[in-house]
Design a protein around this motif. Structure first.
Motif, PDB file in Angstrom:
ATOM      1  N   TYR A 115       0.837  -1.186   0.000  1.00 44.82           N
ATOM      2  CA  TYR A 115       0.000   0.000   0.000  1.00 44.82           C
ATOM      3  C   TYR A 115       0.877   1.242   0.000  1.00 44.82           C
ATOM      4  O   TYR A 115       2.044   1.203   0.378  1.00 44.82           O
ATOM      5  N   ALA A 116       0.329   2.346  -0.460  1.00 42.83           N
ATOM      6  CA  ALA A 116       1.006   3.636  -0.389  1.00 42.83           C
ATOM      7  C   ALA A 116       0.477   4.369   0.842  1.00 42.83           C
ATOM      8  O   ALA A 116      -0.681   4.203   1.241  1.00 42.83           O
ATOM      9  N   CYS A 117       1.353   5.138   1.454  1.00 43.67           N
ATOM     10  CA  CYS A 117       0.946   5.909   2.633  1.00 43.67           C
ATOM     11  C   CYS A 117       1.806   7.157   2.735  1.00 43.67           C
ATOM     12  O   CYS A 117       2.739   7.343   1.961  1.00 43.67           O
ATOM     13  N   ARG A 118       1.518   8.008   3.702  1.00 47.17           N
ATOM     14  CA  ARG A 118       2.251   9.271   3.860  1.00 47.17           C
ATOM     15  C   ARG A 118       3.314   9.201   4.954  1.00 47.17           C
ATOM     16  O   ARG A 118       3.794  10.218   5.413  1.00 47.17           O
ATOM     17  N   GLU A 119       3.706   7.998   5.353  1.00 43.79           N
ATOM     18  CA  GLU A 119       4.719   7.857   6.412  1.00 43.79           C
ATOM     19  C   GLU A 119       6.100   8.308   5.943  1.00 43.79           C
ATOM     20  O   GLU A 119       6.926   8.714   6.754  1.00 43.79           O
ATOM     21  N   THR A 120       6.371   8.212   4.645  1.00 46.19           N
ATOM     22  CA  THR A 120       7.671   8.613   4.089  1.00 46.19           C
ATOM     23  C   THR A 120       7.443   9.392   2.798  1.00 46.19           C
ATOM     24  O   THR A 120       6.375   9.307   2.187  1.00 46.19           O
ATOM     25  N   ALA A 121       8.478  10.111   2.365  1.00 49.54           N
ATOM     26  CA  ALA A 121       8.389  10.894   1.124  1.00 49.54           C
ATOM     27  C   ALA A 121       8.184   9.993  -0.089  1.00 49.54           C
ATOM     28  O   ALA A 121       7.591  10.407  -1.092  1.00 49.54           O
ATOM     29  N   ALA A 122       8.654   8.758  -0.010  1.00 47.95           N
ATOM     30  CA  ALA A 122       8.496   7.812  -1.123  1.00 47.95           C
ATOM     31  C   ALA A 122       7.119   7.154  -1.136  1.00 47.95           C
ATOM     32  O   ALA A 122       6.852   6.304  -1.981  1.00 47.95           O
ATOM     33  N   LEU A 123       6.260   7.513  -0.192  1.00 43.38           N
ATOM     34  CA  LEU A 123       4.906   6.955  -0.053  1.00 43.38           C
ATOM     35  C   LEU A 123       4.910   5.474   0.301  1.00 43.38           C
ATOM     36  O   LEU A 123       3.942   4.763   0.062  1.00 43.38           O
ATOM     37  N   PRO A 126       8.533   1.054   7.875  1.00 42.51           N
ATOM     38  CA  PRO A 126       9.411  -0.096   8.138  1.00 42.51           C
ATOM     39  C   PRO A 126      10.169  -0.586   6.900  1.00 42.51           C
ATOM     40  O   PRO A 126      11.369  -0.841   6.965  1.00 42.51           O
ATOM     41  N   ILE A 127       9.508  -0.677   5.763  1.00 48.42           N
ATOM     42  CA  ILE A 127      10.199  -1.169   4.572  1.00 48.42           C
ATOM     43  C   ILE A 127      11.109  -0.098   3.995  1.00 48.42           C
ATOM     44  O   ILE A 127      12.213  -0.381   3.533  1.00 48.42           O
ATOM     45  N   GLN A 128      10.693   1.160   4.059  1.00 51.60           N
ATOM     46  CA  GLN A 128      11.528   2.260   3.553  1.00 51.60           C
ATOM     47  C   GLN A 128      12.846   2.337   4.333  1.00 51.60           C
ATOM     48  O   GLN A 128      13.910   2.457   3.747  1.00 51.60           O
ATOM     49  N   TYR A 129      12.777   2.240   5.654  1.00 49.66           N
ATOM     50  CA  TYR A 129      13.990   2.314   6.477  1.00 49.66           C
ATOM     51  C   TYR A 129      14.854   1.066   6.294  1.00 49.66           C
ATOM     52  O   TYR A 129      16.080   1.148   6.274  1.00 49.66           O
ATOM     53  N   SER A 130      14.218  -0.076   6.128  1.00 48.41           N
ATOM     54  CA  SER A 130      14.950  -1.302   5.897  1.00 48.41           C
ATOM     55  C   SER A 130      15.748  -1.221   4.597  1.00 48.41           C
ATOM     56  O   SER A 130      16.927  -1.556   4.542  1.00 48.41           O
ATOM     57  N   HIS A 131      15.102  -0.732   3.548  1.00 51.72           N
ATOM     58  CA  HIS A 131      15.795  -0.541   2.263  1.00 51.72           C
ATOM     59  C   HIS A 131      16.943   0.466   2.401  1.00 51.72           C
ATOM     60  O   HIS A 131      18.027   0.270   1.867  1.00 51.72           O
ATOM     61  N   ALA A 132      16.693   1.560   3.112  1.00 54.84           N
ATOM     62  CA  ALA A 132      17.691   2.618   3.266  1.00 54.84           C
ATOM     63  C   ALA A 132      18.936   2.103   4.020  1.00 54.84           C
ATOM     64  O   ALA A 132      20.075   2.424   3.640  1.00 54.84           O
ATOM     65  N   ILE A 133      18.719   1.316   5.052  1.00 55.82           N
ATOM     66  CA  ILE A 133      19.838   0.765   5.816  1.00 55.82           C
ATOM     67  C   ILE A 133      20.712  -0.112   4.920  1.00 55.82           C
ATOM     68  O   ILE A 133      21.934  -0.009   4.911  1.00 55.82           O
ATOM     69  N   LEU A 134      20.072  -0.975   4.147  1.00 55.81           N
ATOM     70  CA  LEU A 134      20.843  -1.863   3.265  1.00 55.81           C
ATOM     71  C   LEU A 134      21.555  -1.093   2.161  1.00 55.81           C
ATOM     72  O   LEU A 134      22.668  -1.447   1.760  1.00 55.81           O
ATOM     73  N   LYS A 135      20.931  -0.042   1.673  1.00 57.04           N
ATOM     74  CA  LYS A 135      21.570   0.778   0.644  1.00 57.04           C
ATOM     75  C   LYS A 135      22.828   1.437   1.210  1.00 57.04           C
ATOM     76  O   LYS A 135      23.870   1.462   0.555  1.00 57.04           O
ATOM     77  N   LEU A 136      22.750   1.932   2.427  1.00 54.96           N
ATOM     78  CA  LEU A 136      23.933   2.524   3.069  1.00 54.96           C
ATOM     79  C   LEU A 136      25.025   1.474   3.285  1.00 54.96           C
ATOM     80  O   LEU A 136      26.208   1.753   3.077  1.00 54.96           O
ATOM     81  N   MET A 137      24.633   0.279   3.698  1.00 56.86           N
ATOM     82  CA  MET A 137      25.617  -0.789   3.912  1.00 56.86           C
ATOM     83  C   MET A 137      26.329  -1.150   2.607  1.00 56.86           C
ATOM     84  O   MET A 137      27.527  -1.402   2.593  1.00 56.86           O
ATOM     85  N   ALA A 138      25.576  -1.179   1.510  1.00 60.09           N
ATOM     86  CA  ALA A 138      26.154  -1.556   0.211  1.00 60.09           C
ATOM     87  C   ALA A 138      27.114  -0.484  -0.265  1.00 60.09           C
ATOM     88  O   ALA A 138      28.080  -0.753  -0.938  1.00 60.09           O
TER      89      ALA A 138
END
Length: 160
Positions: free
Chosen positions: A136-144, A148-160
């Motif tokens: 689903y899309a929501c207003r919790e993050t700028a990416a909609l 939880p999934i947005q931060y999870s993706h961001a953490i892994l992107k930083l690690m990579a």
């Protein structure tokens, strides 16, 4: 009984994780059917590939149902899997693209599944026996995306 509160979490797996390796191999198998099928006289709309891949220590199992040319052999699919593993960069003792034991357990699509996924006349098509996903899309993050999934993706992107 309805819960008044809950904790919603998400996970995202990093590069090299077995889930990602398996997804890559399954994608390569599907691509092989669409690359080779037309070379053997198959219309791409008639091809079907329902493929799951499992990986563990030096072992890969590819299973599912297909509809396509008989010329796409187990050997071709084993080579396809090896290419994917090599391209990812696995050359270690516990998982090596040259030494991994690869088993292909793909078989012809069952008539019952074919009946549910083939469009005929004006009837609805099904999706075979595939799993269910939700999002689903929501207003919790700028990416909609849910936080939880947005931060999870961001953490892994930083690690990579």
């Amino acid at each position: 009984m309805q819960r008044s509160s809950y904790l919603f979490t998400s996970e995202s797996v990093s590069e090299g994780h077995p889930d990602k390796v398996c997804d890559r191999i399954s994608d390569e198998v599907v691509d092989a059917y669409f690359r080779l099928g037309p070379k053997h006289g198959w219309n791409p709309k008639d091809l079907r590939v329902a493929c799951e891949t499992l990986a563990t220590t030096n072992r890969v199992v590819i299973a599912g149902e297909t509809r396509g040319p008989d010329e796409i052999t187990k050997e071709i699919l084993m080579d396809t899997a090896r290419f994917a593993i090599r391209d990812i960069g696995y050359e270690q003792e516990g998982f090596h693209w040259q030494r991994a034991r690869i088993e292909v357990l793909l078989h012809k699509q069952s008539a019952n599944i074919a009946q549910g996924v083939d469009a005929k006349d004006n009837k609805d098509e099904g999706a075979g026996d595939q799993g269910i996903m939700f999002g689903y899309a929501c207003r919790e993050t700028a990416a909609l995306m849910p936080a939880p999934i947005q931060y999870s993706h961001a953490i892994l992107k930083l690690m990579a």
